[in-house]
Design a protein around this motif. Structure first.
Motif, PDB file in Angstrom:
ATOM      1  N   PRO A 114      62.526 -38.992 -58.870  1.00 41.00           N
ATOM      2  CA  PRO A 114      62.759 -39.595 -60.183  1.00 41.00           C
ATOM      3  C   PRO A 114      61.674 -40.563 -60.611  1.00 41.00           C
ATOM      4  O   PRO A 114      61.533 -40.836 -61.803  1.00 41.00           O
ATOM      5  N   GLY A 115      60.906 -41.090 -59.660  1.00 40.00           N
ATOM      6  CA  GLY A 115      59.848 -42.032 -60.010  1.00 40.00           C
ATOM      7  C   GLY A 115      58.488 -41.391 -60.212  1.00 40.00           C
ATOM      8  O   GLY A 115      57.505 -42.096 -60.460  1.00 40.00           O
ATOM      9  N   GLU A 116      58.398 -40.061 -60.103  1.00 38.80           N
ATOM     10  CA  GLU A 116      57.107 -39.399 -60.223  1.00 38.80           C
ATOM     11  C   GLU A 116      56.601 -39.456 -61.663  1.00 38.80           C
ATOM     12  O   GLU A 116      57.349 -39.234 -62.621  1.00 38.80           O
ATOM     13  N   LEU A 117      55.314 -39.716 -61.808  1.00 34.22           N
ATOM     14  CA  LEU A 117      54.652 -39.720 -63.109  1.00 34.22           C
ATOM     15  C   LEU A 117      53.950 -38.381 -63.271  1.00 34.22           C
ATOM     16  O   LEU A 117      53.045 -38.057 -62.501  1.00 34.22           O
ATOM     17  N   ALA A 118      54.363 -37.584 -64.267  1.00 35.55           N
ATOM     18  CA  ALA A 118      53.805 -36.249 -64.443  1.00 35.55           C
ATOM     19  C   ALA A 118      53.910 -35.847 -65.909  1.00 35.55           C
ATOM     20  O   ALA A 118      54.790 -36.329 -66.640  1.00 35.55           O
ATOM     21  N   TYR A 119      53.023 -34.946 -66.331  1.00 33.77           N
ATOM     22  CA  TYR A 119      53.088 -34.439 -67.703  1.00 33.77           C
ATOM     23  C   TYR A 119      52.428 -33.070 -67.785  1.00 33.77           C
ATOM     24  O   TYR A 119      51.586 -32.706 -66.961  1.00 33.77           O
ATOM     25  N   TYR A 120      52.839 -32.283 -68.782  1.00 37.70           N
ATOM     26  CA  TYR A 120      52.207 -31.026 -69.165  1.00 37.70           C
ATOM     27  C   TYR A 120      51.807 -31.152 -70.634  1.00 37.70           C
ATOM     28  O   TYR A 120      52.636 -31.530 -71.468  1.00 37.70           O
ATOM     29  N   ALA A 121      50.548 -30.851 -70.947  1.00 37.64           N
ATOM     30  CA  ALA A 121      50.054 -30.943 -72.326  1.00 37.64           C
ATOM     31  C   ALA A 121      49.336 -29.650 -72.702  1.00 37.64           C
ATOM     32  O   ALA A 121      48.901 -28.878 -71.836  1.00 37.64           O
ATOM     33  N   TYR A 122      49.185 -29.436 -74.002  1.00 35.38           N
ATOM     34  CA  TYR A 122      48.521 -28.225 -74.501  1.00 35.38           C
ATOM     35  C   TYR A 122      47.022 -28.484 -74.688  1.00 35.38           C
ATOM     36  O   TYR A 122      46.589 -29.559 -75.083  1.00 35.38           O
ATOM     37  N   VAL A 152      49.241 -40.066 -61.235  1.00 35.83           N
ATOM     38  CA  VAL A 152      49.825 -39.390 -62.393  1.00 35.83           C
ATOM     39  C   VAL A 152      49.409 -37.922 -62.306  1.00 35.83           C
ATOM     40  O   VAL A 152      48.226 -37.599 -62.373  1.00 35.83           O
ATOM     41  N   ARG A 153      50.384 -37.043 -62.143  1.00 31.05           N
ATOM     42  CA  ARG A 153      50.114 -35.606 -62.062  1.00 31.05           C
ATOM     43  C   ARG A 153      50.006 -35.039 -63.474  1.00 31.05           C
ATOM     44  O   ARG A 153      50.963 -35.097 -64.253  1.00 31.05           O
ATOM     45  N   GLY A 154      48.844 -34.502 -63.803  1.00 30.89           N
ATOM     46  CA  GLY A 154      48.630 -33.977 -65.141  1.00 30.89           C
ATOM     47  C   GLY A 154      48.192 -32.523 -65.124  1.00 30.89           C
ATOM     48  O   GLY A 154      47.401 -32.111 -64.270  1.00 30.89           O
ATOM     49  N   ARG A 155      48.723 -31.738 -66.060  1.00 32.15           N
ATOM     50  CA  ARG A 155      48.331 -30.340 -66.214  1.00 32.15           C
ATOM     51  C   ARG A 155      48.133 -30.035 -67.703  1.00 32.15           C
ATOM     52  O   ARG A 155      48.992 -30.375 -68.535  1.00 32.15           O
ATOM     53  N   LEU A 156      46.989 -29.421 -68.016  1.00 38.67           N
ATOM     54  CA  LEU A 156      46.765 -28.874 -69.343  1.00 38.67           C
ATOM     55  C   LEU A 156      47.069 -27.382 -69.298  1.00 38.67           C
ATOM     56  O   LEU A 156      46.654 -26.696 -68.351  1.00 38.67           O
ATOM     57  N   LEU A 157      47.759 -26.872 -70.293  1.00 37.73           N
ATOM     58  CA  LEU A 157      48.192 -25.478 -70.314  1.00 37.73           C
ATOM     59  C   LEU A 157      47.739 -24.795 -71.601  1.00 37.73           C
ATOM     60  O   LEU A 157      47.793 -25.399 -72.681  1.00 37.73           O
ATOM     61  N   GLN A 158      47.305 -23.559 -71.463  1.00 33.66           N
ATOM     62  CA  GLN A 158      46.955 -22.727 -72.616  1.00 33.66           C
ATOM     63  C   GLN A 158      47.624 -21.367 -72.444  1.00 33.66           C
ATOM     64  O   GLN A 158      47.136 -20.517 -71.707  1.00 33.66           O
ATOM     65  N   HIS A 179      43.907 -28.793 -63.831  1.00 32.40           N
ATOM     66  CA  HIS A 179      44.347 -30.001 -63.135  1.00 32.40           C
ATOM     67  C   HIS A 179      43.621 -31.209 -63.727  1.00 32.40           C
ATOM     68  O   HIS A 179      42.398 -31.300 -63.650  1.00 32.40           O
ATOM     69  N   VAL A 180      44.370 -32.124 -64.296  1.00 26.55           N
ATOM     70  CA  VAL A 180      43.790 -33.333 -64.891  1.00 26.55           C
ATOM     71  C   VAL A 180      44.547 -34.550 -64.365  1.00 26.55           C
ATOM     72  O   VAL A 180      44.977 -35.418 -65.124  1.00 26.55           O
ATOM     73  N   ASP A 181      44.695 -34.613 -63.056  1.00 21.97           N
ATOM     74  CA  ASP A 181      45.386 -35.754 -62.447  1.00 21.97           C
ATOM     75  C   ASP A 181      44.603 -37.034 -62.700  1.00 21.97           C
ATOM     76  O   ASP A 181      43.376 -37.022 -62.835  1.00 21.97           O
ATOM     77  N   PRO A 202      54.421 -26.799 -74.286  1.00 21.40           N
ATOM     78  CA  PRO A 202      54.067 -27.652 -75.431  1.00 21.40           C
ATOM     79  C   PRO A 202      53.072 -26.968 -76.348  1.00 21.40           C
ATOM     80  O   PRO A 202      52.286 -26.118 -75.923  1.00 21.40           O
ATOM     81  N   GLY A 203      53.120 -27.338 -77.628  1.00 26.21           N
ATOM     82  CA  GLY A 203      52.189 -26.810 -78.609  1.00 26.21           C
ATOM     83  C   GLY A 203      50.991 -27.714 -78.765  1.00 26.21           C
ATOM     84  O   GLY A 203      50.788 -28.667 -78.000  1.00 26.21           O
ATOM     85  N   ALA A 204      50.167 -27.420 -79.770  1.00 26.91           N
ATOM     86  CA  ALA A 204      48.950 -28.198 -80.006  1.00 26.91           C
ATOM     87  C   ALA A 204      49.296 -29.664 -80.257  1.00 26.91           C
ATOM     88  O   ALA A 204      50.160 -29.976 -81.080  1.00 26.91           O
ATOM     89  N   GLY A 205      48.613 -30.546 -79.507  1.00 29.72           N
ATOM     90  CA  GLY A 205      48.827 -31.983 -79.661  1.00 29.72           C
ATOM     91  C   GLY A 205      50.116 -32.487 -79.061  1.00 29.72           C
ATOM     92  O   GLY A 205      50.505 -33.634 -79.317  1.00 29.72           O
ATOM     93  N   GLU A 206      50.797 -31.659 -78.269  1.00 30.01           N
ATOM     94  CA  GLU A 206      52.089 -32.043 -77.712  1.00 30.01           C
ATOM     95  C   GLU A 206      52.027 -32.100 -76.186  1.00 30.01           C
ATOM     96  O   GLU A 206      51.156 -31.491 -75.559  1.00 30.01           O
ATOM     97  N   MET A 207      53.006 -32.817 -75.615  1.00 35.54           N
ATOM     98  CA  MET A 207      53.153 -32.840 -74.157  1.00 35.54           C
ATOM     99  C   MET A 207      54.608 -33.088 -73.807  1.00 35.54           C
ATOM    100  O   MET A 207      55.375 -33.660 -74.600  1.00 35.54           O
ATOM    101  N   VAL A 208      54.983 -32.627 -72.623  1.00 33.39           N
ATOM    102  CA  VAL A 208      56.284 -32.958 -72.044  1.00 33.39           C
ATOM    103  C   VAL A 208      56.015 -33.817 -70.819  1.00 33.39           C
ATOM    104  O   VAL A 208      55.060 -33.566 -70.069  1.00 33.39           O
ATOM    105  N   VAL A 209      56.832 -34.827 -70.615  1.00 33.15           N
ATOM    106  CA  VAL A 209      56.557 -35.823 -69.584  1.00 33.15           C
ATOM    107  C   VAL A 209      57.784 -36.007 -68.705  1.00 33.15           C
ATOM    108  O   VAL A 209      58.911 -35.649 -69.075  1.00 33.15           O
TER     109      VAL A 209
END
Length: 800
Positions: free
Chosen positions: A159-167, A94-100, A84-86, A116-123
């Motif tokens: 639709p207005g939520e700020l969120a992302y998933y990153a590697y 901003v809801r943030g998640r790092l995934l491995q 969790h990296v909100d 997402p792969g290394a250095g990538e994120m989906v938002v």
């Protein structure tokens, strides 16, 4: 009388409504618009349970792990480590998640096609739009990833939520050691049921009152809308008596006209609902956004609205005609009407108070209150406003006399049709009365849902909790230096800490060992002299010392026996182990000789710190890796976006750092959610009030078209007529607001007694609510001026 007769007469009236030429169509259209606005809001209200349920389902479907109930899942091909990296950006979450991912079958979050792969994120689409804009420049620095996709609707709450998933490839070693990191084999856990404490009774009371208060003005406006054009309608009905209809048949035909207007109003309401449903996706109210698909009305409630509105139209029309005698040669209404009686109007609020009285003291504590009595009592009190206001307006305007021409025109018009004027402002009066009562109840119970944080925003404005290995360098190292040199930072104080006890495992006594430079430690205690290598003992404050709360690491309760842990030469164990958690470092250490006891600063940066204060060179090296670091930042508010610069530094130093703004108080999430819901509902109701009042005002002007034209033809100045229209709105609304204030204060006092809080009047809230009501009426009057000027033309005297 047979049902067939009723059907025949009602259908005849409906035909008159749509075949009566331009006059009939205009009245039907105005009625349909007025009713449609109310029906549209009612349909939106019936969709609220669906909105709440869909948002809750979306949140559950993407949930990864609970901090309190994380389970140890072994690594496998179908597991993924999530962190969790909100964060926040300009007060937006901003809801943030790092995934491995740990294998080819790693689960994928809802709404995401591939991890997402290394250095990538989906938002989320909203976050992508923000990052692509100039306003998102500072946020782009905080998210050093390349956007490779967007999160679908199934993975977002709105639709207005700020969120992302990153590697991130550095998460696995932190599993079990960091509360913000956990391993999961699927998304959609139910969370920790132990944290579901239910809703306090007083919040249930608040929600009940909110629904009644917000929906009551809607019902009042619908009832007023079906009476648009009543005077002209009654004159047309006289022609029916001339061709042989009796009084009962005439009233049923009039009810049929109202029924037709209400039926068209249902269609307009469905259209307004569908329009609002599509527009809601682009609106973000108080940080909450919803997808149009969430707004699905409950079928049962929608059917209830479809049946109740036409039935109400018929009943209101029949009730309105009870005192009108329609004869073949005219309508006996121009004669002086009988004075309205007061006694039965007073019975409504008195009955409401009688229903609420047994609930005194039961809106809190065990919550043993009868919801039906509460709803009935509040309804009767608010209905009492609509019953009393016509009597108040009639009594007051009947005593008004001398004044300017505009004043006399307005007063005479009010004396002739005080009921019409009262109906126009009934809705706003009910809304203001309910709003005053709610404001009093919210203010009265606010202390029960807010608590002091023990933090002084004047001493520091932000706190950064450093969670990764970089916490070793927090004090006097890279971390502290980074924050001190951050744009917008006036000063930064860095501290590191670790708990210790008298035993390696399950100690009975606990305290904190806090490491900091002399300058940093002086923010906590009064130090006589300080050099690197010194150690100080800071006793725990007494419970009644006024120096803040007393904490124990386990349960937050007071523990005044920690003085044993401060004695020089005492052997203690840093980061001891506990049976119900992971094993600690259990670093043995001896309190050095020469440790001096110091006093806490009266304005200490943190009142919860007690134990040993240690300068960097005296700190045990083996314990530094298990210490947690904190940086307290004072901002230079002259620098724009100072908070965002601090958050960017925190993300650069440690991606898992938690940067948050200090406040002196914190509010319960449930209470805040109810308050936000009230603001959103009140916004919608105010919009309805304004729109409905405008329609009602235009209808009143249309009824007086020939009179206005005649006055202008005889030389009356347009400014005089405009002022008379303003007075006709101002006098009833002033009386309505006074009555609303009295009823609102009474209801608010009763609700405060029910909630077991002292009865207090918050005059600021009373004045603000009455001011909002007056402002809405003034805005409607100004918006109606163009139509008024258009009607004040000599051409209005033409007739056929």
């Amino acid at each position: 009388m047979s049902a067939r007769t009723w059907v025949r007469d009602l259908s005849l009236g409906a035909r008159f409504a749509v075949t009566g030429g331009r006059e009939g169509w205009t009245r039907t259209l105005l009625t349909a618009v007025g009713v449609g606005l109310g029906v549209g809001l009612l349909l939106l209200t019936t969709a609220l349970p669906s909105v709440i349920g869909r948002r809750h389902d979306r949140d559950d479907a993407r949930r990864d792990f609970s901090f309190a109930a994380a389970k140890a899942i072994p690594r496998a091909d179908d597991t993924v480590v999530a962190a969790h990296v909100d964060t926040s950006f300009h007060h937006d979450d901003v809801r943030g998640r790092l995934l491995q991912p740990e294998g080819p079958e790693a689960p994928v979050p809802p709404g995401v096609r591939a991890l997402p792969g290394a250095g990538e994120m989906v938002v989320s689409p909203a976050l992508k739009k923000l990052l692509d804009s100039d306003d998102g420049a500072l946020l782009r620095e905080r998210l050093p990833y390349r956007t490779v996709g967007t999160i679908g609707e199934s993975g977002l709450m709105g639709p207005g939520e700020l969120a992302y998933y990153a590697y991130s490839g550095k998460l696995a070693p932190r599993v079990g050691k960091d509360a913000s990191v956990g391993r999961v084999d699927h998304f959609g856990s139910a969370g920790d049921p132990q944290n579901d404490d239910g809703m306090p009774p007083v919040l249930i009371l608040l929600i009940l009152v909110i629904f009644v208060v917000l929906l009551m003005p809607v019902a009042v406006f619908i009832a007023a809308a079906v009476r648009f054009g009543g005077e002209r309608r009654d004159r047309r009905l006289a022609a029916l008596r001339l061709v042989g209809s009796d009084g009962g048949m005439t009233r049923r035909i009039a009810a049929g006209e109202a029924l037709a207007g209400a039926a068209f109003g249902l269609l307009f309401g469905a259209g307004f609902f569908l329009l609002g449903r599509e527009l809601v996706g682009s609106v973000d109210l108080f940080g909450i956004s919803v997808y149009p698909s969430y707004l699905t009305p409950s079928p049962l409630l929608a059917v209830l609205v479809a049946l109740a509105v036409p039935a109400a139209a018929v009943l209101v029309t029949l009730f309105a005609l009870r005192g009108v005698v329609i004869e073949p040669l005219g309508v006996v209404r121009t004669a002086k009407p009988a004075r309205r009686r007061l006694w039965w109007r007073l019975l409504l609020p008195v009955a409401g108070l009688a229903m609420l009285y047994p609930m005194i003291g039961k809106g809190n504590g065990d919550g043993n209150f009868n919801q039906y009595l509460v709803i009935g009592g509040v309804l009767l009190l608010l209905i009492g406003v609509t019953a009393l206001l016509p009597w108040v307006v009639e009594s007051v305007v009947g005593r008004l006399d001398s004044g300017g021409v505009s004043w006399q025109l307005a007063v005479r018009r009010l004396q002739l049709s005080s009921g019409t004027a009262a109906r126009m402002v009934n809705g706003i009066a009910v809304a203001v009365a309910g709003a005053i009562a709610l404001q009093m109840l919210f203010a009265g119970v606010e202390d029960d849902f807010t608590k002091s944080t023990g933090r002084d925003p004047l001493r520091a404005q932000m706190e950064i909790d450093v969670n990764s290995a970089s916490r070793v360098d927090t004090v006097g190292g890279k971390v502290e230096t980074e924050f001190k040199h951050t744009k917008g930072v006036a000063s930064a104080v860095a501290l590191s800490a670790v708990s210790y006890g008298e035993r390696r495992k399950d100690p009975e006594l606990s305290a904190d060992l806090t490491v900091g430079t002399c300058a940093s430690l002086r923010e906590i205690a009064v130090l006589p002299s300080c050099h690197d290598g010194d150690v100080f003992a800071l006793p725990e404050p007494a419970a009644d010392s006024g120096q803040g709360p007393v904490y124990s690491p386990e349960d937050g309760s007071a523990d005044n026996s920690v003085k044993e842990l401060l004695k020089p030469g005492r052997k203690v164990f840093l980061n001891p182990s506990f049976s119900d958690s992971e094993r600690g470092a259990e670093v043995a250490w001896t309190v050095p000789e020469g440790t001096r006891t110091v006093k806490r600063r009266p304005d200490a940066l943190q009142n919860s710190i007690y134990g040993l204060l240690v300068t960097p060179s005296a700190a045990p090296a083996k314990a530094r890796p298990v210490m947690y670091g904190r940086v307290y930042v004072r901002l230079d508010h002259s620098v724009p976006d100072a908070e965002e610069h601090v958050r960017n530094t925190a993300a650069r130093v440690d991606p898992f750092a938690d940067a948050w703004t200090w406040s002196s108080q914190e509010t319960s999430e449930q209470y805040a959610a109810v308050r936000t819901g009230l603001f959103i509902g009140a916004t919608c109701v105010l919009a309805l009030i304004g729109a409905s009042l405008l329609v009602s005002q235009l209808e009143q002007l249309r009824e007086r078209k020939r009179l206005l034209s005649a006055l202008v033809a005889f030389g009356t100045r347009r400014r005089t007529l405009s002022l008379s229209v303003l007075w006709q709105s101002a006098i009833p609304i002033a009386l309505g607001l006074v009555l609303a204030s009295v009823v609102g204060l009474t209801l608010g006092a009763v609700l405060q007694k029910m909630s077991q809080v002292p009865v207090r009047v918050y005059w600021g809230s009373v004045l603000s609510m009455t001011g909002v009501g007056a402002g809405v009426v003034l805005a409607v009057t100004v918006l109606s001026l163009p139509a008024l000027l258009r009607l004040m033309r000599p051409e209005g005297l033409r007739t056929e």
